[in-house]
Design an enzyme around this catalytic site. Structure first.
Site, mmCIF file in Angstrom:
data_model
loop_
_atom_site.group_PDB
_atom_site.id
_atom_site.type_symbol
_atom_site.label_atom_id
_atom_site.label_comp_id
_atom_site.label_asym_id
_atom_site.label_seq_id
_atom_site.Cartn_x
_atom_site.Cartn_y
_atom_site.Cartn_z
ATOM 1 N N ASP A 162 -9.097 4.344 -4.304
ATOM 2 C CA ASP A 162 -8.548 5.635 -4.756
ATOM 3 C C ASP A 162 -9.537 6.756 -4.419
ATOM 4 O O ASP A 162 -10.644 6.509 -3.938
ATOM 5 C CB ASP A 162 -8.216 5.585 -6.264
ATOM 6 C CG ASP A 162 -9.458 5.470 -7.148
ATOM 7 O OD1 ASP A 162 -10.416 6.254 -6.963
ATOM 8 O OD2 ASP A 162 -9.478 4.596 -8.048
ATOM 9 N N ASN B 99 -13.487 1.063 -5.050
ATOM 10 C CA ASN B 99 -12.139 1.595 -5.231
ATOM 11 C C ASN B 99 -11.643 2.275 -3.963
ATOM 12 O O ASN B 99 -12.396 2.964 -3.289
ATOM 13 C CB ASN B 99 -12.116 2.588 -6.390
ATOM 14 C CG ASN B 99 -12.521 1.932 -7.698
ATOM 15 O OD1 ASN B 99 -12.483 0.698 -7.793
ATOM 16 N ND2 ASN B 99 -12.909 2.708 -8.676
ATOM 17 N N HIS C 179 -14.812 -0.677 0.271
ATOM 18 C CA HIS C 179 -13.567 -1.429 0.482
ATOM 19 C C HIS C 179 -12.480 -0.572 1.134
ATOM 20 O O HIS C 179 -11.307 -0.935 1.072
ATOM 21 C CB HIS C 179 -13.056 -2.018 -0.846
ATOM 22 C CG HIS C 179 -13.889 -3.161 -1.348
ATOM 23 N ND1 HIS C 179 -13.764 -3.693 -2.617
ATOM 24 C CD2 HIS C 179 -14.870 -3.885 -0.747
ATOM 25 C CE1 HIS C 179 -14.628 -4.687 -2.775
ATOM 26 N NE2 HIS C 179 -15.322 -4.820 -1.660
ATOM 27 N N CYS D 134 0.308 4.830 16.339
ATOM 28 C CA CYS D 134 -1.040 5.387 16.170
ATOM 29 C C CYS D 134 -1.014 6.803 16.754
ATOM 30 O O CYS D 134 -0.545 7.006 17.875
ATOM 31 C CB CYS D 134 -2.055 4.521 16.909
ATOM 32 S SG CYS D 134 -3.658 5.328 17.097
ATOM 33 N N GLY E 175 -17.273 -0.484 -14.618
ATOM 34 C CA GLY E 175 -15.878 -0.922 -14.508
ATOM 35 C C GLY E 175 -15.615 -1.916 -13.395
ATOM 36 O O GLY E 175 -14.666 -1.751 -12.637
ATOM 37 N N ASN F 128 -19.038 -1.534 -18.949
ATOM 38 C CA ASN F 128 -17.769 -2.231 -18.714
ATOM 39 C C ASN F 128 -17.043 -2.430 -20.035
ATOM 40 O O ASN F 128 -17.676 -2.463 -21.099
ATOM 41 C CB ASN F 128 -18.060 -3.595 -18.061
ATOM 42 C CG ASN F 128 -16.990 -4.016 -17.087
ATOM 43 O OD1 ASN F 128 -16.541 -3.208 -16.281
ATOM 44 N ND2 ASN F 128 -16.566 -5.263 -17.144
ATOM 45 N N ALA G 178 -15.367 3.401 -20.249
ATOM 46 C CA ALA G 178 -16.337 4.187 -19.483
ATOM 47 C C ALA G 178 -16.228 5.684 -19.790
ATOM 48 O O ALA G 178 -17.230 6.399 -19.746
ATOM 49 C CB ALA G 178 -16.125 3.944 -17.989
ATOM 50 N N GLU H 117 -15.543 -5.115 -20.991
ATOM 51 C CA GLU H 117 -15.903 -6.427 -21.545
ATOM 52 C C GLU H 117 -16.977 -7.049 -20.657
ATOM 53 O O GLU H 117 -17.302 -6.506 -19.605
ATOM 54 C CB GLU H 117 -14.673 -7.325 -21.586
ATOM 55 C CG GLU H 117 -14.035 -7.469 -20.240
ATOM 56 C CD GLU H 117 -12.573 -7.904 -20.315
ATOM 57 O OE1 GLU H 117 -12.130 -8.541 -19.343
ATOM 58 O OE2 GLU H 117 -11.913 -7.596 -21.319
ATOM 59 N N TYR I 40 0.835 -1.215 0.000
ATOM 60 C CA TYR I 40 0.000 0.000 0.000
ATOM 61 C C TYR I 40 0.873 1.270 0.000
ATOM 62 O O TYR I 40 0.452 2.291 -0.547
ATOM 63 C CB TYR I 40 -1.024 -0.040 1.147
ATOM 64 C CG TYR I 40 -2.031 -1.134 0.860
ATOM 65 C CD1 TYR I 40 -3.017 -0.948 -0.107
ATOM 66 C CD2 TYR I 40 -1.936 -2.391 1.466
ATOM 67 C CE1 TYR I 40 -3.886 -1.968 -0.449
ATOM 68 C CE2 TYR I 40 -2.810 -3.417 1.137
ATOM 69 C CZ TYR I 40 -3.781 -3.202 0.181
ATOM 70 O OH TYR I 40 -4.640 -4.214 -0.169
HETATM 71 P P1 OAD Z 1 -11.345 -5.849 -11.549
HETATM 72 O O1 OAD Z 1 -9.925 -5.592 -11.874
HETATM 73 O O2 OAD Z 1 -11.712 -7.202 -11.084
HETATM 74 O O3 OAD Z 1 -12.260 -5.541 -12.809
HETATM 75 C C1 OAD Z 1 -12.134 -4.340 -13.530
HETATM 76 C C2 OAD Z 1 -13.131 -4.368 -14.674
HETATM 77 O O4 OAD Z 1 -13.087 -3.103 -15.313
HETATM 78 C C3 OAD Z 1 -12.878 -5.424 -15.733
HETATM 79 O O5 OAD Z 1 -14.066 -6.192 -15.953
HETATM 80 C C4 OAD Z 1 -12.526 -4.626 -17.006
HETATM 81 O O6 OAD Z 1 -13.069 -5.182 -18.181
HETATM 82 C C5 OAD Z 1 -13.168 -3.292 -16.715
HETATM 83 N N1 OAD Z 1 -12.488 -2.146 -17.335
HETATM 84 C C6 OAD Z 1 -11.152 -1.962 -17.548
HETATM 85 N N2 OAD Z 1 -10.917 -0.771 -18.132
HETATM 86 C C7 OAD Z 1 -12.133 -0.193 -18.298
HETATM 87 C C8 OAD Z 1 -12.576 1.056 -18.871
HETATM 88 N N3 OAD Z 1 -11.722 1.937 -19.389
HETATM 89 N N4 OAD Z 1 -13.909 1.324 -18.870
HETATM 90 C C9 OAD Z 1 -14.806 0.426 -18.365
HETATM 91 N N5 OAD Z 1 -14.439 -0.762 -17.829
HETATM 92 C C10 OAD Z 1 -13.136 -1.054 -17.794
HETATM 93 O O7 OAD Z 1 -11.777 -4.721 -10.478
HETATM 94 P P2 OAD Z 1 -13.021 -4.714 -9.481
HETATM 95 O O8 OAD Z 1 -14.201 -5.365 -10.062
HETATM 96 O O9 OAD Z 1 -13.140 -3.322 -8.991
HETATM 97 O O10 OAD Z 1 -10.739 -5.383 -3.525
HETATM 98 O O11 OAD Z 1 -12.466 -5.616 -8.293
HETATM 99 C C11 OAD Z 1 -13.231 -5.796 -7.133
HETATM 100 C C12 OAD Z 1 -12.340 -5.890 -5.922
HETATM 101 O O12 OAD Z 1 -11.385 -6.917 -6.120
HETATM 102 C C13 OAD Z 1 -11.509 -4.649 -5.669
HETATM 103 O O13 OAD Z 1 -12.207 -3.648 -4.944
HETATM 104 C C14 OAD Z 1 -10.342 -5.178 -4.890
HETATM 105 C C15 OAD Z 1 -10.100 -6.485 -5.624
HETATM 106 O O14 OAD Z 1 -9.572 -7.517 -4.864
HETATM 107 C C16 OAD Z 1 -9.872 -5.086 -2.535
HETATM 108 O O15 OAD Z 1 -8.707 -4.821 -2.730
HETATM 109 C C17 OAD Z 1 -10.463 -5.094 -1.182
#
Ligand code: OAD
Length: 235
Positions: free
Chosen positions: A92, A90, A107, A134, A174, A200, A218, A202, A53
């Site tokens: 971020d 996210n 998250h 802390c 996304g 998304n 997006a 894909e 991190y």
């Molecule tokens: P992923 O990395 O699993 O999925 C990202 C998705 O965004 C994919 O399906 C891509 O196709 C899509 N994508 C990429 N670029 C894009 C764009 N320009 N426009 C639209 N879509 C796009 O990320 P999350 O689903 O957010 O948790 O993952 C869920 C959680 O898994 C995260 O919050 C994280 C991770 O483990 C923790 O760290 C707690």
């Protein structure tokens, strides 16, 4: 239409230069989830987790929102008659930088650590080490990045449950639809009567639950859709 619930994932921040988790060359291709994002991993090797991190913090701090984040803000500003909430997976801060409102970081957040001893949330974008004390109780070795690890409960679940029941429109942006409970939100929203949209790059794992699926970047697809909603003012 009154209540809109937007669920965002790493894909909305991809065009801001932040690496997603599961795309080609995503973070989970280069790091083991079990090591850097699980409570067991943190207990076993906190230094490794802090290093991970500490590496992400400056990258996320530098990133700027893209057209998709800004489109959400515009909709909120141009349609004050709508109640628009954002639940983000996210960590971020791009929705904040885009000046959106009503943001729930289910998250956690990259700019926070939590003290496992006293519960204090410490705001920082600096590196945090195993021996960083802390700022509230001064304990050493008790700070954990305020990131929800696998094996922990996501944040704001009572608020999110209410929003899922009440929303008329559910929009996921996304996200790969792999990680629960967020991946199951679409089902719940639909069950309670919402129309459901996916934006998304894909097909997602849970795409069959969505009424409409808009594939593409997006930053392109979302502004066009939200422009239409803005013009429907008052409906
Ligand atoms: P992923 O990395 O699993 O999925 C990202 C998705 O965004 C994919 O399906 C891509 O196709 C899509 N994508 C990429 N670029 C894009 C764009 N320009 N426009 C639209 N879509 C796009 O990320 P999350 O689903 O957010 O948790 O993952 C869920 C959680 O898994 C995260 O919050 C994280 C991770 O483990 C923790 O760290 C707690």
């Amino acid at each position: 239409m009154k209540n809109i619930l937007i669920l965002t994932g790493a894909g909305i921040s991809a065009e801001s230069g932040l690496t997603t988790f599961r795309d080609a060359n995503g973070l989970w291709e280069n790091f083991r989830v079990e090591d850097v994002a699980s409570i067991e991993g943190f207990n076993k090797n906190p230094k490794l987790v802090h290093d991970f991190y500490n590496m992400l913090r400056p990258v996320m701090a530098k990133a700027e929102p893209n057209a998709a984040h800004l489109a959400i803000t515009s909709l909120q500003q141009n349609r004050p008659d709508l109640n628009i909430n954002i639940v983000t997976q996210n960590v971020d801060l791009l929705h904040e930088k885009a000046k959106s409102q009503n943001i729930y970081h289910m998250h956690g957040r990259i700019d926070e650590c939590v003290c496992l001893k006293c519960g204090h949330i410490m705001k920082t974008l600096q590196s945090v080490l195993e021996n960083t004390p802390c700022e509230s109780c001064q304990a050493v070795g008790t700070l954990k990045p305020n990131i929800v690890f696998f094996g922990e409960m996501p944040l704001f679940m009572p608020e999110i449950s209410k929003m899922l029941k009440n929303c008329d429109l559910f929009i996921a942006i996304g996200t790969s639809g792999v990680v629960y409970p967020a991946a199951g939100f679409v089902y719940e929203a639909k069950y309670y009567g919402a129309q459901t949209y996916l934006f998304n790059l894909e097909k997602s794992e849970n795409n069959s639950y969505f009424d409409y699926e808009i594939l593409g970047k997006a930053s392109k697809t979302l502004p066009a859709f939200f422009d239409k909603l803005t013009k429907e003012n008052g409906e």
